[in-house]
Design an enzyme around this catalytic site. Sequence first.
Site, mmCIF file in Angstrom:
data_model
loop_
_atom_site.group_PDB
_atom_site.id
_atom_site.type_symbol
_atom_site.label_atom_id
_atom_site.label_comp_id
_atom_site.label_asym_id
_atom_site.label_seq_id
_atom_site.Cartn_x
_atom_site.Cartn_y
_atom_site.Cartn_z
ATOM 1 N N GLU A 149 0.691 -4.109 -5.826
ATOM 2 C CA GLU A 149 -0.349 -3.440 -4.963
ATOM 3 C C GLU A 149 -1.180 -4.479 -4.623
ATOM 4 O OE1 GLU A 149 -0.333 1.084 -7.009
ATOM 5 O OE2 GLU A 149 -1.988 -0.411 -7.465
ATOM 6 N N GLU B 249 6.068 4.301 -7.957
ATOM 7 C CA GLU B 249 5.186 4.948 -8.770
ATOM 8 C C GLU B 249 4.537 6.335 -8.339
ATOM 9 O OE1 GLU B 249 1.619 2.745 -9.905
ATOM 10 O OE2 GLU B 249 2.533 0.891 -10.124
#
Length: 674
Positions: free
Chosen positions: A156, A308
């Site tokens: 991320e 995710e």
Amino acid sequence: MNPRMAAFRARLGGFAFGGDYNPEQWEPAVWKEDVQLMRRAGVNLVTLGVFAWASLEPEPGRFTPEWLDEVMDLLHDAGISVDLATPTMAPPVWLSHEHPEVLPVVEDGTTFGFGNRLHFDPTSVHYRSAAARITRMLAQRYSQHPALAMWHISNEYGPVAYTPSSAAAFRQWLRRRYGNLDGLNDAWYTRFWGQRYTSWEQVNPPELPRSWSNPTRRLDYQRFVSDALLECFVAERDIVREYRDDIPVLTNFMRFYRRADYWAWAAAEDAVALDIYPDPGQADSHVAAALNFDLMRSLRGEPWILMEQAASSVSQWKVNNVKRPGRMRLGSYQAIAHGADSVLYFQWRAGRGGHERFHSAMLPHSGTRARSWKEVEALGNELPRIAEALGSTSTAQVAVLFDWNAWWGLETTYGLPRNDFDYPKLTTEHYRPLLQAQHAVDLISFGSDLSRYRVVVVPNAYLISDGFAAALEEFVAGGGTLVCSFFSGVVDLANQVRQPAYPGALRRLIGAYIDEYWPAREGETFTVRSADGTLSTADWWQDSLHPETARVLGSYVGGDLDGRAAIVENTVGEGRVVYIGTRLAEAALRDTLLEAVSVAGVAPVVAGAPEHVEATRRVHDGAAYLFLLNHSDTGSATVALPAPGVDLLTGAAVAGSITLEPAGVVVVRMVAPQ
């Protein structure tokens, strides 16, 4: 298809199922239980090491990977593959303690300290050196480990820094972009407010000003940040590829994330991966999720990785609602329906402490007695039934523009007629009617090939490139349909207003010019009458629109622009342009979009389905896989099938029509249309 991803799919033999595993947070006695439960749940892939830098390198240059050796071996012995992460998104405290300049300085001049994550300046030589060292250790030690199936670089990406290091890197980036100061001064229009630069050393990042600052300077810093973060990814990617070049290397993107231009990033990876957490408390959160899924598929034009999601609730919002029974399964199949080849979660076992201690997990604190565990276990053992759909692809005849330069221009540069634009929200408003009418949709950028589409939708693209403007001209002249919304084509890539009149880049296409932009006053609404007399409502914005070659499709009724055009259509070559000069209410926007799609001859995936049913099609080796998803909480839905087939989830032959229960999913294999 990327050969590394083809080998990955062949290795797993079905959809990847699993999630982030953080064994360093648990005693070794727990590891064997974890592996046993993973097998019970059908897990075939776990991500290791995302947060483990301090556990792998507790002091500079002293490595302690023995625990990871044991976990890798345990997983391999159980037949579970590993997506091994470089842990560089969470640097150890010793790095920032020894080199405080590694910590990013945020826009207001304060330091982002240790104690969270992503606490690094991506341009810092100390950070990059330490990141390369831990990455090389992992690559040397694990590249040939039989459990390794994929490299997961960092996590991320996102930090922005306003440091001396960032300033120096920004100046180098600007030198490459503009060549010299004259080019910079011209692009930034520094003649305004006397901002002309005479030395490169005078140029700095656009730290928080007292009031306003140069809009193109801000725009270029957004571009620079994306490129600087990408440099970090590429550096680690290249290290792991030195040791093994036959497995995929990727990182994980985020939902509607503004700081990184994912069109540029996708080309540097072997596959696109996404972390996404739709809010269960929002009834239509699945719409924005679908848009993100289609964006991920479109970035490389191939299947992608759901890296995710949550098994139930998250922990980052003011109120963290659980996913009601069946909703996790529905959302997982929704990702697959839009091109995902995996269903992965954050995380495997719920953490005892830390910020995300109440974030749901595949294995929650209450263990295997939990409702959410039972749903996870059932899904993991159900997915092999649709294994044949792995690697299948999708096509669409409708495309919606979603470009980071358009986003940055609209939201980060200020000085606009109104400064509260929400680019993802506006794009979602244009995407929703297409999704609810069961149309297949691709997302495109300024550089995309438009020739494969019949309809292109351009929502509020204030900033567009010369190349994209030319591509739209060619697309429409060749017979395509363009639907474009207000405040589009106004400025060029340097954020300078195109001359001589709004909308400079699109004036010939829309067959009209705009003399003023009229943002609405608080609570103000407008009435629009269509050519057939139908009345609809609009708000938020009005173009003062003057048709030249265009025909009026809708006019304002009452108000200062009474009788003036609100919606126009124009013929250019063999094609058609529909321009919407206001923010239409949902029903009117839906009717306008679907009329354009219908006239262009685009058929939905299924016909006559209710809008709460989502329909997509994936195709592979002569077989078409029709995914039907019922997003209603209370009502069943009957859908007419375009052809007979087999419901892969039940094994039953189906023909004519099929009924979905609330939150129901059907996957039908049928012969692919010619």
